[in-house]
Structures are given as C-alpha cells and as structure tokens.
Design an enzyme around this catalytic site. Structure first.
Site, short mmCIF file in Angstrom:
data_model
loop_
_atom_site.label_atom_id
_atom_site.label_comp_id
_atom_site.label_asym_id
_atom_site.label_seq_id
_atom_site.Cartn_x
_atom_site.Cartn_y
_atom_site.Cartn_z
N LYS A 203 0.75 -1.08 -0.01
CA LYS A 203 0.05 0.09 0.13
C LYS A 203 0.84 1.28 -0.05
O LYS A 203 1.49 1.43 0.98
CB LYS A 203 -0.77 0.04 1.25
CG LYS A 203 -1.84 1.26 1.16
CD LYS A 203 -2.93 1.35 2.47
CE LYS A 203 -3.93 2.33 2.48
NZ LYS A 203 -4.65 2.32 3.50
N LYS A 255 -2.06 -1.72 -3.84
CA LYS A 255 -3.01 -0.32 -3.70
C LYS A 255 -2.10 0.87 -3.73
O LYS A 255 -1.12 0.93 -2.94
CB LYS A 255 -3.84 -0.53 -2.60
CG LYS A 255 -4.67 0.72 -2.20
CD LYS A 255 -5.55 0.69 -1.18
CE LYS A 255 -6.70 1.77 -0.72
NZ LYS A 255 -7.13 1.74 0.44
#
Length: 333
Positions: A203, A255
């Site tokens: 992320k 992500k």
C-alpha cells in the site's frame, strides 16, 4: 500490391479482423466474479450522502447499503469491502468506535450478513483512520508518531469484533509491521479460524487517495509516509510480501492499482495465493472527470483500466464500478 508475393507471411492483423475474432483470441477476460465493491456506510443518516469528488458513489445509510449488497449479488459481484464512517463526536485518539461491537462498521457487517448471507463475500476494512480524531491509521505516542506495537493491540481487538459480527474477510490496511500475524493470532484465539485475511501488502503513499478522504470523513492532517510505502520502491514491496505470507496472509493486495501495475505483476508472479488490486478513489475520479468533460469515452475507459489491472495479474479487483461493470458484462457489453 507489392512485388514480393505473400510477404509479409506473418500477419497478426488476421486475428483482429472482426469483433468475434478478437473476442475468441482475447488473452484476458473480465468476469463479474473478479470484482469486489468497496462501500461506505455512514452513521446517523437516513439517506445516502453523495461524495462530491466521486460522482455516483455515496456514503450509504444502513438501508441503502443493504440494497447495494443485494444489487451486487444479483450482478454476480463476488465481494463487498465495507468502510464505516462514524459520527464525528465518536472519534477519539484511540479510535474506540472501531472496536465497539455496536460501532457503525460492525452494525453494517451484521446488516449485510442478514441480507445476503454467504451469497456475497463480506469484507471489512481493519484500520483506525476512520475512527481517530487525528486521522492516522494507529494510535499515537507522546511524540505524535504512530506507535506500531500499541496499534497492533487495537487491530487485534478490531479483528475480533469484526469477526464476531460475521465478516468473512478482514482487510488490515494500516501497514503496521506485524499486523497480519497479530490479527491471525487474535482471530484464532476466539475460534474464528475460518475468517480470512486479505493483506494490504503493498500500500503506497499515494496522491490518488484524495477523494477517499472525503468518503470516510477523514480528520487527517499531515501524511502517512512513515507507514505507507514509498512510491519509488520495488524491493520494499517484495519484502512486505514475504513477511505477510510468513505471518499467514490468505490473500494479498496491491494498492493503488493503475500506477503500480509493475508491482502487481511482480507480486502475482511470485505467489501461490490470490492477488487483489484496489482501483482507488483517485483513479475513479480521474476517469469520471475526464468523461464528464467529454475528453474520453467513459465506458470504454473503465473497461480498459480494469482489463489492464486483470492483465497485470490481479485475480480480484476492488473497484467502485464493480456492480455497474458486472451488470454490463452479464449483458455481453
């Protein structure tokens, strides 16, 4: 007509001659079952609240969330990722609303579970940022820095209340060191061995999260660079991947999706667990804004971005267009 007979002999264009031919030889296919719908549910509202920066996306009331879940099931979407938006007055330094059994996210999990049962994989965001008055993904120490190990204790509590509410999958998104292992132990301790962990493995600290901050009513000032990953780094993601798998992650995620397709492809080539990618709020907003201006064809752009994510190796895609795209795929569009 050239003078070289059948030269060139290799003519790849033969496989592009008509839609049926292109469909037959397509190497990557989107299917409704590939898609997961992120959804926001806001405490204390009776009607959905539009999110300005994400046209078409709302903060749901409990009733409209139930309807959205049913619609997703009917479209063939596989899962729904739930984010709770508490009342501002309930935010505090420790994010206690996030571990309240009657907090908005736990209530929403029970609502969706009662509405659709196991027909939809119910996933929950396991993070404190929606619930803290400072907006960070963990609790802060005396110097105002996110305290990794104290935050892990809070994540363990969150995992347990979410599991008790009936969630199928928890999604720890805070990028704390050791979070997957602590959550796995916390779930197993209360007999929730069947609850899966979708690890937010890579992320990145991204500029594309902006609209999401509105969606969850974030109180954040500053940034999350001390715990989210540096966009410049690749090896760092692979190290995070190895650690998450060692700690017991059942699935892993990259992500954002679009700006990190290289990371997604590298992760997908390296593991034997399912790989997800999250097409985040900024990616959504850019397409919607450009389409509203008439600069791109909205529907074609949506499908192209999702196909690119699938082609890079994602078996599951979290996208705000999940239900809409699934409906169109079912109609053969």
């Amino acid at each position: 007509m050239n003078s070289y007979g059948s030269f060139p002999g290799a003519r790849p264009r033969r496989l592009r001659t008509c839609p049926a031919m292109r469909r037959m030889v397509a190497e990557t296919r989107l299917h409704p079952a590939d898609l997961i719908l992120p959804a926001f549910v806001r405490e204390g509202v009776s009607e959905p609240v539009p999110i300005t920066a994400m046209p078409g996306v709302v903060q749901h009331s409990r009733d409209t969330l139930r309807k959205a879940a049913v619609e997703a099931v009917e479209a063939g979407v596989s899962g729904i990722m739930l984010f709770g938006v508490p009342e501002d007055a309930k935010k505090d330094a420790a994010g206690t609303a996030g571990t309240d059994p009657d907090g908005i996210l736990q209530v929403a999990i029970r609502d969706v579970k009662a509405e659709v049962g196991d027909d939809l994989v119910i996933m929950s965001d396991l993070c404190l940022d929606e619930y803290t008055d400072h907006g960070h993904c963990g609790v802060l120490d005396a110097d105002g820095r996110v305290d990794n190990d104290a935050t892990l204790e809070r994540y363990a509590e969150m995992a347990q209340v979410q599991a008790d509410a009936g969630v199928h999958v928890v999604g720890p998104s805070g990028m704390m060191d050791g979070q997957v292992g602590v959550i796995r132990d916390a779930l197993d301790t209360i007999g929730k061995e069947d609850v899966s962990i979708l690890a937010y493995t890579a992320k990145y600290s991204s500029a594309f999260y902006g609209p999401f901050r509105e969606a969850v009513g974030s109180s954040l000032t500053g940034d999350r660079k001390t715990y989210q990953q540096d966009p410049a780094n690749v090896r760092e993601s692979m190290r995070e991947l190895a650690l998450d798998l060692e700690e017991g992650a059942d699935m892993v995620m990259v992500k954002p999706a679009g700006p990190y397709l290289d990371i997604l492809a590298k992760v997908a080539a390296s593991v034997d667990v399912p790989v997800a990618a999250y097409q985040i709020s900024g990616e959504y907003a850019m397409v919607e804004a450009a389409a509203e201006k008439g600069w791109i064809d909205r529907d074609k752009a949506i499908l192209e971005t999702l196909t690119g994510i699938r082609r890079a190796g994602a078996q599951m895609i979290l996208t705000y267009w999940a239900t809409e795209v699934a409906q169109k795929l079912a109609r053969g569009l």
